[in-house]
Enzyme design. Structure first.
Site, short mmCIF file in Angstrom:
data_model
loop_
_atom_site.label_atom_id
_atom_site.label_comp_id
_atom_site.label_asym_id
_atom_site.label_seq_id
_atom_site.Cartn_x
_atom_site.Cartn_y
_atom_site.Cartn_z
CG ASP A 15 -1.74 1.19 1.41
OD1 ASP A 15 -2.33 1.63 0.41
OD2 ASP A 15 -1.80 1.73 2.54
CG LEU A 16 1.81 5.62 -1.89
CD1 LEU A 16 3.29 5.33 -2.16
CD2 LEU A 16 1.25 6.47 -3.03
CG ASP A 17 -2.13 7.35 0.40
OD1 ASP A 17 -1.21 8.10 0.06
OD2 ASP A 17 -3.18 7.20 -0.25
CB THR A 32 0.13 10.55 1.71
OG1 THR A 32 0.47 9.18 1.56
CG2 THR A 32 1.08 11.40 0.89
CE LYS A 54 -5.14 6.07 8.90
NZ LYS A 54 -4.23 5.69 9.99
N GLY A 55 -7.74 3.47 3.06
CA GLY A 55 -7.83 2.44 2.03
C GLY A 55 -9.08 2.52 1.18
CB ILE A 56 -12.38 3.87 1.95
CG1 ILE A 56 -12.42 2.82 3.06
CG2 ILE A 56 -13.74 4.08 1.34
CD1 ILE A 56 -12.87 1.46 2.64
NE ARG A 98 -10.11 11.83 -4.98
CZ ARG A 98 -9.57 12.17 -6.14
NH1 ARG A 98 -10.20 13.00 -6.97
NH2 ARG A 98 -8.39 11.69 -6.51
CB SER A 118 -2.06 3.22 -3.78
OG SER A 118 -2.74 4.33 -3.24
CB ALA A 119 -7.55 2.98 -2.68
CB SER A 120 -4.29 7.28 -3.71
OG SER A 120 -4.10 8.62 -4.12
CG ASN A 138 -3.87 12.42 -5.80
OD1 ASN A 138 -3.76 13.25 -6.70
ND2 ASN A 138 -4.95 12.39 -5.03
CE LYS A 174 -5.70 -1.14 -1.34
NZ LYS A 174 -4.64 -0.29 -0.73
CD GLU A 234 -3.56 -1.76 2.66
OE1 GLU A 234 -3.68 -0.83 3.47
OE2 GLU A 234 -3.91 -1.67 1.48
CG ASP A 235 -2.02 2.65 6.43
OD1 ASP A 235 -2.44 2.22 5.33
OD2 ASP A 235 -2.20 3.82 6.82
C1 BG6 Z 1 -6.08 5.48 -0.11
C2 BG6 Z 1 -6.20 6.25 1.18
O1 BG6 Z 1 -4.76 5.08 -0.29
O2 BG6 Z 1 -6.48 6.29 -1.22
C3 BG6 Z 1 -7.59 6.82 1.34
O3 BG6 Z 1 -5.91 5.37 2.27
C4 BG6 Z 1 -7.94 7.65 0.10
O4 BG6 Z 1 -7.62 7.62 2.50
C5 BG6 Z 1 -7.82 6.78 -1.14
O5 BG6 Z 1 -9.27 8.16 0.20
C6 BG6 Z 1 -8.16 7.53 -2.43
O6 BG6 Z 1 -7.21 8.53 -2.64
P1 BG6 Z 1 -7.35 9.68 -3.72
O7 BG6 Z 1 -5.99 10.34 -3.69
O8 BG6 Z 1 -7.64 9.02 -5.05
O9 BG6 Z 1 -8.45 10.57 -3.28
MG MG Z 2 -2.90 3.13 3.52
#
Ligand code: BG6
Ligand code: MG
Length: 230
Positions: A12-14, A20, A48-50, A52, A119-121, A123, A150, A174-175
């Site tokens: 996982d990243l964040d 982050t 966390k992990g969910i 946006r 990562s779910a992000s 970004n 996730k 994972e965190d």
């Molecule tokens: C996950 C974070 O890695 O990414 C979540 O743990 C976050 O908190 C999710 O909502 C989505 O990220 P982003 O950057 O696409 O809004």
């Molecule tokens: Mg995380």
């Protein structure tokens, strides 16, 4: 001596590679408070992990505002949060990599163990570039192309497939509770970084990333395998 039979490690990243998770917390808290919803660190654990949009829905539900906004307004709220988040991560540098991560990544590389970011992000790719660690990873999952978020196992399974590894040869780190659940659903060994209250489902729980080492996870992996075959 063969140190382990681990073929790949999926990160996982964040909150695992860099902190982050704290910036997500700040940006969500500011948005929630602006629209009149209380927001604390305990509730933040659920996000966390969910994704946006899912995070926004959970915040609105907890503030009894699920019905108050149109779909377009919800997109605007999520964009507002993301704009603040992007501003917060703008200044991150390699100095923001969490303790022990660079040494651990180098150790994995030295032993020919494949690595991915799951990562779910959206970004995530930008953050990996800012941290100057892209060369450490064989694959960065494209969350936009992952069918189920996730705690579904999809992002970990897709990552393993891209690395040419069977899930049983992989370790996920994972965190977040949703992340540990996803790793377990993928039938991988799960390493949780954080507290047992949230990450009780993990096979190995570490207080922080400084404790990560190939030796540590290899020993846990052997125990995990022994436990599975028992
Ligand atoms: C996950 C974070 O890695 O990414 C979540 O743990 C976050 O908190 C999710 O909502 C989505 O990220 P982003 O950057 O696409 O809004
Ligand atoms: Mg995380």
């Amino acid at each position: 001596m063969e140190k382990s039979k681990i073929k790949a490690v999926v990160f996982d990243l964040d909150g695992v590679v860099t902190d982050t998770a704290e910036f997500h917390y700040i940006a969500w808290k500011n948005l929630a408070n602006r629209i009149g919803i209380d927001f604390d660190r305990t509730f933040n654990e659920n996000l966390k992990g969910i994704s946006r949009m899912e995070s926004l829905e959970l915040i609105l539900e907890q503030g009894d505002m699920a019905e108050r906004f149109s779909p377009a307004e919800k997109v605007a709220l999520a964009t507002e949060k993301n704009d603040e988040y992007v501003a917060l991560i703008n200044d991150i540098t390699p100095a923001d990599i969490l303790p022990g991560i660079l040494d651990f990544l180098q150790e994995l590389k030295d032993h020919g163990i494949k690595t991915a970011i799951a990562s779910a992000s959206k970004n995530a790719p930008a953050i990996v570039e800012k941290l100057e660690i892209r060369h450490f990873f064989d694959y960065i999952a494209d969350v936009g192309a992952i069918p189920n978020p996730k705690p579904a196992p999809d992002i970990f399974l897709v990552s393993a497939a891209h690395l040419g590894a069977h899930p049983s040869e992989c370790v996920g780190i994972e965190d977040a509770a949703a992340g540990v659940e996803a790793i377990k659903a993928a039938h991988m060994m799960a390493v949780g970084i954080g507290e047992v209250e949230q990450l009780g489902g993990a096979d190995l729980i570490l207080d922080g990333t400084a404790e990560l080492s190939l030796n540590e996870i290899s020993n846990a992996f052997l125990e995990f395998k022994n436990g599975e075959s028992a």
